[in-house]
Design a protein around this motif. Structure first.
Motif, PDB file in Angstrom:
ATOM      1  N   PHE A  40       0.861  -1.181   0.000  1.00  0.00           N
ATOM      2  CA  PHE A  40       0.000   0.000   0.000  1.00  0.00           C
ATOM      3  C   PHE A  40       0.896   1.229   0.000  1.00  0.00           C
ATOM      4  O   PHE A  40       1.644   1.478   0.936  1.00  0.00           O
ATOM      5  CB  PHE A  40      -0.900  -0.002   1.245  1.00  0.00           C
ATOM      6  CG  PHE A  40      -1.816   1.181   1.320  1.00  0.00           C
ATOM      7  CD1 PHE A  40      -2.839   1.343   0.396  1.00  0.00           C
ATOM      8  CD2 PHE A  40      -1.649   2.138   2.305  1.00  0.00           C
ATOM      9  CE1 PHE A  40      -3.683   2.440   0.461  1.00  0.00           C
ATOM     10  CE2 PHE A  40      -2.494   3.234   2.380  1.00  0.00           C
ATOM     11  CZ  PHE A  40      -3.512   3.383   1.456  1.00  0.00           C
ATOM     12  N   CYS A  41       0.838   1.984  -1.074  1.00  0.00           N
ATOM     13  CA  CYS A  41       1.667   3.174  -1.246  1.00  0.00           C
ATOM     14  C   CYS A  41       1.138   4.303  -0.358  1.00  0.00           C
ATOM     15  O   CYS A  41      -0.063   4.551  -0.324  1.00  0.00           O
ATOM     16  CB  CYS A  41       1.627   3.582  -2.712  1.00  0.00           C
ATOM     17  SG  CYS A  41       2.651   4.996  -3.084  1.00  0.00           S
ATOM     18  N   THR A  42       2.035   4.973   0.359  1.00  0.00           N
ATOM     19  CA  THR A  42       1.635   6.103   1.194  1.00  0.00           C
ATOM     20  C   THR A  42       2.472   7.328   0.867  1.00  0.00           C
ATOM     21  O   THR A  42       3.608   7.220   0.413  1.00  0.00           O
ATOM     22  CB  THR A  42       1.807   5.796   2.702  1.00  0.00           C
ATOM     23  OG1 THR A  42       3.181   5.553   2.977  1.00  0.00           O
ATOM     24  CG2 THR A  42       0.975   4.603   3.114  1.00  0.00           C
ATOM     25  N   GLY A  43       1.914   8.479   1.136  1.00  0.00           N
ATOM     26  CA  GLY A  43       2.682   9.714   1.075  1.00  0.00           C
ATOM     27  C   GLY A  43       3.520   9.821   2.338  1.00  0.00           C
ATOM     28  O   GLY A  43       3.319   9.087   3.302  1.00  0.00           O
ATOM     29  N   VAL A  44       4.477  10.742   2.322  1.00  0.00           N
ATOM     30  CA  VAL A  44       5.360  10.906   3.473  1.00  0.00           C
ATOM     31  C   VAL A  44       5.203  12.324   4.016  1.00  0.00           C
ATOM     32  O   VAL A  44       5.213  13.295   3.256  1.00  0.00           O
ATOM     33  CB  VAL A  44       6.835  10.637   3.101  1.00  0.00           C
ATOM     34  CG1 VAL A  44       7.732  10.747   4.326  1.00  0.00           C
ATOM     35  CG2 VAL A  44       6.987   9.266   2.460  1.00  0.00           C
ATOM     36  N   THR A  45       5.054  12.414   5.330  1.00  0.00           N
ATOM     37  CA  THR A  45       4.916  13.703   5.999  1.00  0.00           C
ATOM     38  C   THR A  45       5.964  13.825   7.093  1.00  0.00           C
ATOM     39  O   THR A  45       6.542  12.832   7.533  1.00  0.00           O
ATOM     40  CB  THR A  45       3.523  13.862   6.643  1.00  0.00           C
ATOM     41  OG1 THR A  45       3.392  12.933   7.719  1.00  0.00           O
ATOM     42  CG2 THR A  45       2.410  13.657   5.637  1.00  0.00           C
ATOM     43  N   VAL A  46       6.176  15.039   7.528  1.00  0.00           N
ATOM     44  CA  VAL A  46       6.905  15.293   8.768  1.00  0.00           C
ATOM     45  C   VAL A  46       5.915  15.972   9.702  1.00  0.00           C
ATOM     46  O   VAL A  46       5.325  17.004   9.359  1.00  0.00           O
ATOM     47  CB  VAL A  46       8.152  16.179   8.551  1.00  0.00           C
ATOM     48  CG1 VAL A  46       8.723  16.648   9.879  1.00  0.00           C
ATOM     49  CG2 VAL A  46       9.213  15.430   7.754  1.00  0.00           C
ATOM     50  N   ILE A  47       5.722  15.359  10.853  1.00  0.00           N
ATOM     51  CA  ILE A  47       4.899  15.943  11.905  1.00  0.00           C
ATOM     52  C   ILE A  47       5.852  16.759  12.778  1.00  0.00           C
ATOM     53  O   ILE A  47       6.886  16.243  13.207  1.00  0.00           O
ATOM     54  CB  ILE A  47       4.212  14.850  12.754  1.00  0.00           C
ATOM     55  CG1 ILE A  47       3.392  13.889  11.873  1.00  0.00           C
ATOM     56  CG2 ILE A  47       3.375  15.471  13.860  1.00  0.00           C
ATOM     57  CD1 ILE A  47       2.238  14.498  11.126  1.00  0.00           C
ATOM     58  N   ALA A  48       5.522  18.009  12.993  1.00  0.00           N
ATOM     59  CA  ALA A  48       6.424  18.878  13.751  1.00  0.00           C
ATOM     60  C   ALA A  48       5.650  19.702  14.761  1.00  0.00           C
ATOM     61  O   ALA A  48       4.436  19.900  14.639  1.00  0.00           O
ATOM     62  CB  ALA A  48       7.191  19.792  12.803  1.00  0.00           C
ATOM     63  N   GLY A  49       6.355  20.175  15.748  1.00  0.00           N
ATOM     64  CA  GLY A  49       5.763  21.024  16.769  1.00  0.00           C
ATOM     65  C   GLY A  49       6.865  21.648  17.585  1.00  0.00           C
ATOM     66  O   GLY A  49       8.043  21.559  17.229  1.00  0.00           O
ATOM     67  N   ARG A  50       6.459  22.251  18.692  1.00  0.00           N
ATOM     68  CA  ARG A  50       7.447  22.907  19.541  1.00  0.00           C
ATOM     69  C   ARG A  50       7.286  22.464  20.978  1.00  0.00           C
ATOM     70  O   ARG A  50       6.183  22.344  21.488  1.00  0.00           O
ATOM     71  CB  ARG A  50       7.311  24.413  19.433  1.00  0.00           C
ATOM     72  CG  ARG A  50       7.744  24.880  18.081  1.00  0.00           C
ATOM     73  CD  ARG A  50       7.686  26.355  17.847  1.00  0.00           C
ATOM     74  NE  ARG A  50       7.594  27.198  19.015  1.00  0.00           N
ATOM     75  CZ  ARG A  50       7.067  28.406  18.987  1.00  0.00           C
ATOM     76  NH1 ARG A  50       6.585  28.902  17.876  1.00  0.00           N
ATOM     77  NH2 ARG A  50       7.021  29.133  20.081  1.00  0.00           N
ATOM     78  N   ASP A  51       8.417  22.251  21.593  1.00  0.00           N
ATOM     79  CA  ASP A  51       8.502  21.942  23.015  1.00  0.00           C
ATOM     80  C   ASP A  51       9.097  23.200  23.645  1.00  0.00           C
ATOM     81  O   ASP A  51      10.303  23.337  23.735  1.00  0.00           O
ATOM     82  CB  ASP A  51       9.404  20.725  23.206  1.00  0.00           C
ATOM     83  CG  ASP A  51       9.615  20.367  24.663  1.00  0.00           C
ATOM     84  OD1 ASP A  51       8.939  20.942  25.526  1.00  0.00           O
ATOM     85  OD2 ASP A  51      10.473  19.513  24.932  1.00  0.00           O
TER      86      ASP A  51
END
Length: 166
Positions: A18-29
């Protein structure tokens, strides 16, 4: 009724089709940015606008992002494999050499992404060795028109993954 045993290697091999897209989940600490590569991302609802992603329970970045109560989803382009690899690394140097900025709303946006979404955390559910994070979309934007970075059969080069495997 007995439960069928599913071998983890077979499970991965089958789901790798199953082909998926790629993301980066980001935030701030606090003032520090944190991020992780994520293929387990999906839209969930139009009304209200909700998305979901599934970070591993062993992630060191996810607890830092969760503390801030918000996350951004950065949709990677096919020419951003280096970004994918940097954020897939377990080291703390993920943002080294990676351009990024904060939106007026505070979202961490990586330079060159196809699109981004700024989300607040609505709920977090148990998902076995992962968590299921539901986020409410607060702001979103398309940054450029380009082909997405895809993950298929354990790699990013779809042409190579398909060659001779039909």
């Amino acid at each position: 009724m007995t439960r069928a045993s599913v071998d983890q290697r077979t499970f991965r091999a089958v789901l790798g089709h199953f082909c998926t897209g790629v993301t980066v989940i980001a935030g701030r600490d606090g003032a520090e940015a944190a991020g992780l590569t994520c293929q387990s991302f999906s839209s969930l609802s139009l009304d209200p606008p909700l998305v979901l992603f599934c970070p591993s329970r062993t992630s060191r970045s996810w607890p830092r992002i969760r503390q801030g109560g918000r996350f951004s989803v950065n949709v990677l382009a096919e020419d951003q494999q280096d970004v994918c690899e940097a954020f897939g690394s377990p080291t703390g140097t993920k943002f080294d050499g990676i351009g990024w900025r904060l939106t007026p709303g505070g979202a961490v946006v990586i330079d060159g992404v196809l699109a981004w979404l700024d989300c607040s955390i609505e709920r977090v559910h148990d998902g076995g060795d992962h968590e299921i994070v539901i986020g409410r979309v607060r702001e979103l934007r398309v940054e450029r028109d380009h082909r997405p970075l895809l993950f298929y059969r354990g790699g990013h080069d779809l042409d190579t993954s398909l060659a001779g495997k039909r």
